[in-house]
Design a protein around this motif. Sequence first.
Motif, PDB file in Angstrom:
ATOM      1  N   ILE A  58       0.847  -1.204   0.000  1.00  0.00           N
ATOM      2  CA  ILE A  58       0.000   0.000   0.000  1.00  0.00           C
ATOM      3  C   ILE A  58       0.879   1.249   0.000  1.00  0.00           C
ATOM      4  O   ILE A  58       0.611   2.216  -0.732  1.00  0.00           O
ATOM      5  CB  ILE A  58      -0.927   0.021   1.236  1.00  0.00           C
ATOM      6  CG1 ILE A  58      -1.921  -1.136   1.200  1.00  0.00           C
ATOM      7  CG2 ILE A  58      -1.695   1.351   1.307  1.00  0.00           C
ATOM      8  CD1 ILE A  58      -2.657  -1.357   2.509  1.00  0.00           C
ATOM      9  N   SER A  59       1.925   1.236   0.806  1.00  0.00           N
ATOM     10  CA  SER A  59       2.786   2.424   0.941  1.00  0.00           C
ATOM     11  C   SER A  59       3.495   2.775  -0.359  1.00  0.00           C
ATOM     12  O   SER A  59       3.886   3.924  -0.572  1.00  0.00           O
ATOM     13  CB  SER A  59       3.812   2.228   2.057  1.00  0.00           C
ATOM     14  OG  SER A  59       4.856   1.363   1.655  1.00  0.00           O
ATOM     15  N   SER A  60       3.649   1.779  -1.247  1.00  0.00           N
ATOM     16  CA  SER A  60       4.300   2.028  -2.542  1.00  0.00           C
ATOM     17  C   SER A  60       3.372   2.765  -3.509  1.00  0.00           C
ATOM     18  O   SER A  60       3.825   3.355  -4.484  1.00  0.00           O
ATOM     19  CB  SER A  60       4.727   0.700  -3.183  1.00  0.00           C
ATOM     20  OG  SER A  60       5.684   0.041  -2.383  1.00  0.00           O
ATOM     21  N   ARG A  61       2.054   2.731  -3.198  1.00  0.00           N
ATOM     22  CA  ARG A  61       1.095   3.310  -4.129  1.00  0.00           C
ATOM     23  C   ARG A  61       0.314   4.486  -3.552  1.00  0.00           C
ATOM     24  O   ARG A  61      -0.363   5.197  -4.301  1.00  0.00           O
ATOM     25  CB  ARG A  61       0.094   2.230  -4.569  1.00  0.00           C
ATOM     26  CG  ARG A  61       0.742   0.975  -5.117  1.00  0.00           C
ATOM     27  CD  ARG A  61      -0.268   0.150  -5.858  1.00  0.00           C
ATOM     28  NE  ARG A  61       0.168  -1.221  -6.062  1.00  0.00           N
ATOM     29  CZ  ARG A  61      -0.480  -2.112  -6.788  1.00  0.00           C
ATOM     30  NH1 ARG A  61      -1.598  -1.761  -7.389  1.00  0.00           N
ATOM     31  NH2 ARG A  61      -0.035  -3.338  -6.916  1.00  0.00           N
ATOM     32  N   ALA A  62       0.356   4.653  -2.229  1.00  0.00           N
ATOM     33  CA  ALA A  62      -0.441   5.690  -1.576  1.00  0.00           C
ATOM     34  C   ALA A  62       0.457   6.739  -0.930  1.00  0.00           C
ATOM     35  O   ALA A  62       1.649   6.535  -0.731  1.00  0.00           O
ATOM     36  CB  ALA A  62      -1.354   5.063  -0.528  1.00  0.00           C
ATOM     37  N   GLU A  63      -0.144   7.865  -0.604  1.00  0.00           N
ATOM     38  CA  GLU A  63       0.611   8.948   0.039  1.00  0.00           C
ATOM     39  C   GLU A  63       0.880   8.664   1.514  1.00  0.00           C
ATOM     40  O   GLU A  63       1.960   8.949   2.027  1.00  0.00           O
ATOM     41  CB  GLU A  63      -0.190  10.255  -0.086  1.00  0.00           C
ATOM     42  CG  GLU A  63       0.476  11.454   0.583  1.00  0.00           C
ATOM     43  CD  GLU A  63      -0.385  12.698   0.473  1.00  0.00           C
ATOM     44  OE1 GLU A  63      -0.705  13.292   1.513  1.00  0.00           O
ATOM     45  OE2 GLU A  63      -0.735  13.068  -0.660  1.00  0.00           O
ATOM     46  N   LYS A  64      -0.116   8.062   2.189  1.00  0.00           N
ATOM     47  CA  LYS A  64      -0.011   7.867   3.633  1.00  0.00           C
ATOM     48  C   LYS A  64      -0.725   6.579   4.025  1.00  0.00           C
ATOM     49  O   LYS A  64      -1.812   6.282   3.523  1.00  0.00           O
ATOM     50  CB  LYS A  64      -0.664   9.055   4.348  1.00  0.00           C
ATOM     51  CG  LYS A  64      -0.749   8.945   5.862  1.00  0.00           C
ATOM     52  CD  LYS A  64       0.528   9.423   6.521  1.00  0.00           C
ATOM     53  CE  LYS A  64       0.394   9.450   8.027  1.00  0.00           C
ATOM     54  NZ  LYS A  64       1.634   9.848   8.684  1.00  0.00           N
ATOM     55  N   VAL A  65      -0.094   5.808   4.922  1.00  0.00           N
ATOM     56  CA  VAL A  65      -0.716   4.592   5.447  1.00  0.00           C
ATOM     57  C   VAL A  65      -0.663   4.632   6.964  1.00  0.00           C
ATOM     58  O   VAL A  65       0.407   4.826   7.551  1.00  0.00           O
ATOM     59  CB  VAL A  65       0.013   3.311   4.973  1.00  0.00           C
ATOM     60  CG1 VAL A  65      -0.783   2.072   5.408  1.00  0.00           C
ATOM     61  CG2 VAL A  65       0.239   3.318   3.482  1.00  0.00           C
ATOM     62  N   VAL A  66      -1.807   4.462   7.585  1.00  0.00           N
ATOM     63  CA  VAL A  66      -1.870   4.289   9.040  1.00  0.00           C
ATOM     64  C   VAL A  66      -2.236   2.828   9.279  1.00  0.00           C
ATOM     65  O   VAL A  66      -3.333   2.385   8.910  1.00  0.00           O
ATOM     66  CB  VAL A  66      -2.907   5.221   9.691  1.00  0.00           C
ATOM     67  CG1 VAL A  66      -3.027   4.913  11.183  1.00  0.00           C
ATOM     68  CG2 VAL A  66      -2.507   6.672   9.480  1.00  0.00           C
ATOM     69  N   ALA A  67      -1.291   2.071   9.834  1.00  0.00           N
ATOM     70  CA  ALA A  67      -1.472   0.637  10.041  1.00  0.00           C
ATOM     71  C   ALA A  67      -1.744   0.357  11.511  1.00  0.00           C
ATOM     72  O   ALA A  67      -0.884   0.608  12.361  1.00  0.00           O
ATOM     73  CB  ALA A  67      -0.227  -0.120   9.578  1.00  0.00           C
TER      74      ALA A  67
END
Length: 292
Positions: A67-76
């Motif tokens: 996800i982080s490779s395609r999105a601006e921000k990830v909250v996991a």
Amino acid sequence: MDSLKLTSPGVINKIVREYNFRFSKGLGQNFLADENILNKIINSAMLVPGDRVLEIGAGIGTLTREISSRAEKVVAVEIDKDLIPILEENLKGRENIQIINGDILKLNLRELEKIYFGGKPFKVIANLPYYITTPIIMTLLEEGLNLQLMVFTLQKEVAERLTASPGTKAYGALTVAVNYYCHCEIISTVSRNVFFPKPGVDSAIIRLKMRQTPPVEVTDPELFFDIIKTVFKYRRKTLLNALSKDSSIIGKKNRLESFLLSTGINPARRGETLSIEEFARISNGIKGCQLF
């Protein structure tokens, strides 16, 4: 550990041994071990640069990293504190990832949305534990968050309930409630064999696209959902008898029967045959004539 293929059973085994990790049946922990399914999940979310994503149940970071490779921000968000060191190692150097050790059902989601996404629209991606799927979905929908869409891998049976038609065995209160908020679509079924350890049931990838407006106009949403819950609680009873079980209209059965007939709905029908439009008609009518 960007070079590690986190969907590889060998890599998963190595990580588990290295960290002396013990899988928790109580938390429904099953790690994805298939690259094709990983890509199906990610593609289903239709990620574009600039997207903000909340991931629930990060595990060892398999989905998180992609996800982080395609999105601006990830909250996991990950509930198991023993997985946090593994996540920190596997996601090292990924500056657009925020790891939170916590229970998604106990977090203040509006505060999380404000702090990490600035109140902007976001997406949700998750491999949901089977035992807690419904509370998580309904919490996300009822919080009034700025959601765009959600992609879940969940028990196949639950996916079938979410997309069921009136009158079928799978159709229930969850079906109506979720479809009030979302367009629901099963993307793909997923074999139990692609998880490690292997769960006892097959899964499905489902996409829930948030509606701009509900499919029906409801004058009193709380009453609308109360009626749905009551009807499906007594799903084998007739609509008249099921609604009469509600303490607020006991003693008004004759009035209720006349009202149902006036709306063109047979009181002898079972509630499980009603469409969302018919539930709205009943709710709005009861509110209007103050049967409650």
